[in-house]
Motif scaffolding. Structure first.
Motif, short mmCIF file in Angstrom:
data_model
loop_
_atom_site.label_atom_id
_atom_site.label_comp_id
_atom_site.label_asym_id
_atom_site.label_seq_id
_atom_site.Cartn_x
_atom_site.Cartn_y
_atom_site.Cartn_z
N SER A 178 1.72 1.84 -19.79
CA SER A 178 0.97 0.71 -19.24
C SER A 178 0.34 1.08 -17.90
CB SER A 178 1.86 -0.53 -19.11
OG SER A 178 2.95 -0.29 -18.25
N GLY A 179 1.07 1.84 -17.07
CA GLY A 179 0.51 2.31 -15.81
C GLY A 179 -0.68 3.22 -16.04
N ALA A 180 -0.55 4.14 -17.00
CA ALA A 180 -1.65 5.06 -17.32
C ALA A 180 -2.85 4.30 -17.87
CB ALA A 180 -1.17 6.10 -18.34
N LEU A 181 -2.60 3.26 -18.68
CA LEU A 181 -3.69 2.47 -19.24
C LEU A 181 -4.42 1.68 -18.16
CD1 LEU A 181 -5.21 1.64 -21.77
CD2 LEU A 181 -3.51 -0.16 -22.16
N VAL A 182 -3.68 1.18 -17.18
CA VAL A 182 -4.30 0.49 -16.04
C VAL A 182 -5.28 1.43 -15.34
CG1 VAL A 182 -3.87 -0.40 -13.71
CG2 VAL A 182 -2.47 -1.20 -15.61
N LEU A 183 -4.83 2.64 -15.07
CA LEU A 183 -5.71 3.63 -14.42
C LEU A 183 -6.92 3.96 -15.29
CD1 LEU A 183 -3.06 6.08 -12.91
CD2 LEU A 183 -4.44 4.39 -11.68
N ILE A 204 -5.77 -7.12 -15.64
CA ILE A 204 -5.80 -5.80 -16.28
C ILE A 204 -4.39 -5.26 -16.48
CG2 ILE A 204 -6.46 -3.38 -15.92
CD1 ILE A 204 -9.03 -4.36 -14.68
N GLY A 205 -3.52 -5.43 -15.49
CA GLY A 205 -2.14 -4.96 -15.62
C GLY A 205 -1.41 -5.66 -16.73
N HIS A 206 -1.53 -6.98 -16.79
CA HIS A 206 -0.86 -7.75 -17.84
C HIS A 206 -1.42 -7.41 -19.22
CE1 HIS A 206 0.14 -11.03 -14.61
NE2 HIS A 206 0.78 -9.89 -14.42
N LEU A 207 -2.76 -7.28 -19.28
CA LEU A 207 -3.39 -6.93 -20.56
C LEU A 207 -2.95 -5.55 -21.02
CD1 LEU A 207 -5.43 -7.75 -22.74
CD2 LEU A 207 -7.23 -6.68 -21.35
N SER A 208 -2.76 -4.62 -20.10
CA SER A 208 -2.29 -3.27 -20.46
C SER A 208 -0.91 -3.33 -21.09
CB SER A 208 -2.26 -2.39 -19.21
OG SER A 208 -3.55 -2.19 -18.69
N GLY A 209 -0.03 -4.16 -20.52
CA GLY A 209 1.30 -4.33 -21.11
C GLY A 209 1.23 -4.87 -22.52
N ILE A 210 0.33 -5.83 -22.74
CA ILE A 210 0.17 -6.42 -24.07
C ILE A 210 -0.33 -5.38 -25.07
CG2 ILE A 210 -1.19 -8.09 -25.41
CD1 ILE A 210 -1.08 -9.96 -22.98
N SER A 240 0.82 -1.21 0.00
CA SER A 240 0.00 0.00 0.00
C SER A 240 0.85 1.27 0.00
CB SER A 240 -0.93 0.01 1.22
OG SER A 240 -0.17 0.00 2.42
N HIS A 241 2.12 1.15 0.38
CA HIS A 241 3.00 2.32 0.42
C HIS A 241 3.64 2.62 -0.94
CE1 HIS A 241 3.00 1.01 4.73
NE2 HIS A 241 2.83 2.31 4.89
N VAL A 242 3.71 1.62 -1.82
CA VAL A 242 4.40 1.81 -3.10
C VAL A 242 3.54 1.47 -4.31
CG1 VAL A 242 6.71 1.45 -2.13
CG2 VAL A 242 5.39 -0.53 -2.92
N GLY A 243 2.41 0.78 -4.08
CA GLY A 243 1.58 0.31 -5.18
C GLY A 243 0.72 1.39 -5.81
N LEU A 244 0.15 1.05 -6.96
CA LEU A 244 -0.69 1.98 -7.72
C LEU A 244 -2.15 1.60 -7.59
CD1 LEU A 244 -0.86 4.30 -9.87
CD2 LEU A 244 -0.71 2.50 -11.61
N SER A 245 -2.98 2.54 -7.21
CA SER A 245 -4.42 2.31 -7.14
C SER A 245 -5.14 3.54 -7.69
CB SER A 245 -4.87 2.04 -5.70
OG SER A 245 -4.79 3.22 -4.92
N TYR A 246 -6.41 3.38 -8.02
CA TYR A 246 -7.20 4.48 -8.56
C TYR A 246 -7.34 5.59 -7.53
CZ TYR A 246 -11.05 6.86 -10.95
OH TYR A 246 -11.84 7.80 -11.58
#
Length: 269
Positions: A104-109, A183-189, A37-43
């Protein structure tokens, strides 16, 4: 007898550096007992202005198995550095790794936003993603298009045809690792295909360095504004309109001011 590891490292210096960085960060996280929770990405954290998490989430791993799986795949994908004759090579690898991390991070969001706002699935508001898999899946995809005869080697004994590896790995990880972020893996693809098919192109050393500079600048400001880290030399204070902050660097009697427009469970990636 296989080749000595040192020769492999010299042939894949960028890949070796990324593996070293991710491993060092994992060790630091374990040593300091830092949670995802200190380093991860969430909406929720992104909406709160924690834009730096797009970078920290990509290079952070919570479990040793998570780290080993991602780094094993990344080591195999390091062959990209040796494919200069077909338009890849180390510079291409560095430039588009930067693109993969950010987009990919932006697409996840973006996907989280659609699922929350359009489909009212509140689960994705608080789910937190960590891991380098977005980049790994992106390079799998690029290599499957650019060099379809290659193979992806995992853990030293599992070998997959690279042409099917992205979707095979997507299904495989979703089955054996319940917390794996589909979703994260699909964003990378998706970003990987956009790069491989030329929809995202034109990167060179100038644009890569410029992009890196903006990433550092935005990360520093978002760290300061979110209160995650206190940069004593940097002050951000509101002016006539609270939505238009004044940014001031203080030091050696010199002051620079500028205005900026406002930035409008756990999953393993």
């Amino acid at each position: 007898m296989g080749r000595p590891l040192v020769f492999e490292i010299l042939e894949k210096p960028a890949t070796s550096c990324f593996i070293g960085i991710c491993s060092a960060i994992w060790f630091y996280i374990q040593k300091k007992n830092i949670g995802y929770s200190h380093v991860g990405l969430s909406y929720e954290t992104a909406i709160a202005g924690h834009h730096w998490r797009i970078i920290t989430s990509a290079f952070s791993h919570i479990s040793i198995l998570h780290l080993v799986f991602n780094m094993s795949a990344l080591w195999s994908l390091g062959v990209v550095e040796k494919l200069g004759p077909i338009g890849l090579g180390m510079e291409y690898y560095l430039q588009y790794t930067l693109v993969l991390v950010v987009l990919s991070g932006a697409l996840v969001l973006g996907m989280y936003h659609i699922l929350i706002q359009k489909f009212k699935i509140e689960y994705f508001r608080r789910v937190t993603a960590v891991g380098y898999s977005c980049v790994v899946f992106g390079w799998m995809t690029i290599l499957s298009v650019k060099q379809p005869t290659s193979k992806l080697h995992l853990f030293g004994f599992l070998s997959l045809p690279i042409s099917f590896a992205p979707f095979e790995s997507l299904i495989f990880t979703s089955i054996i690792v319940p917390q794996a972020s589909f979703i994260g893996h699909l964003s990378g693809i998706v970003v990987g295909y956009a790069i491989a098919w030329g929809l995202i192109n034109g990167m060179n050393n100038y644009w890569a360095v410029s992009m890196l500079g903006w990433i550092v600048l935005v990360s520093v400001f978002s760290l300061k504004r979110s209160g995650a880290y206190d940069f004593s030399f940097l002050e951000i204070e509101s002016v006539t309109d609270p939505s238009l902050p004044s940014v001031r660097f203080v030091g050696n009697g010199r002051t620079l001011q500028m205005s900026a427009l406002p930035a409008t469970g756990v999953e393993l990636v």
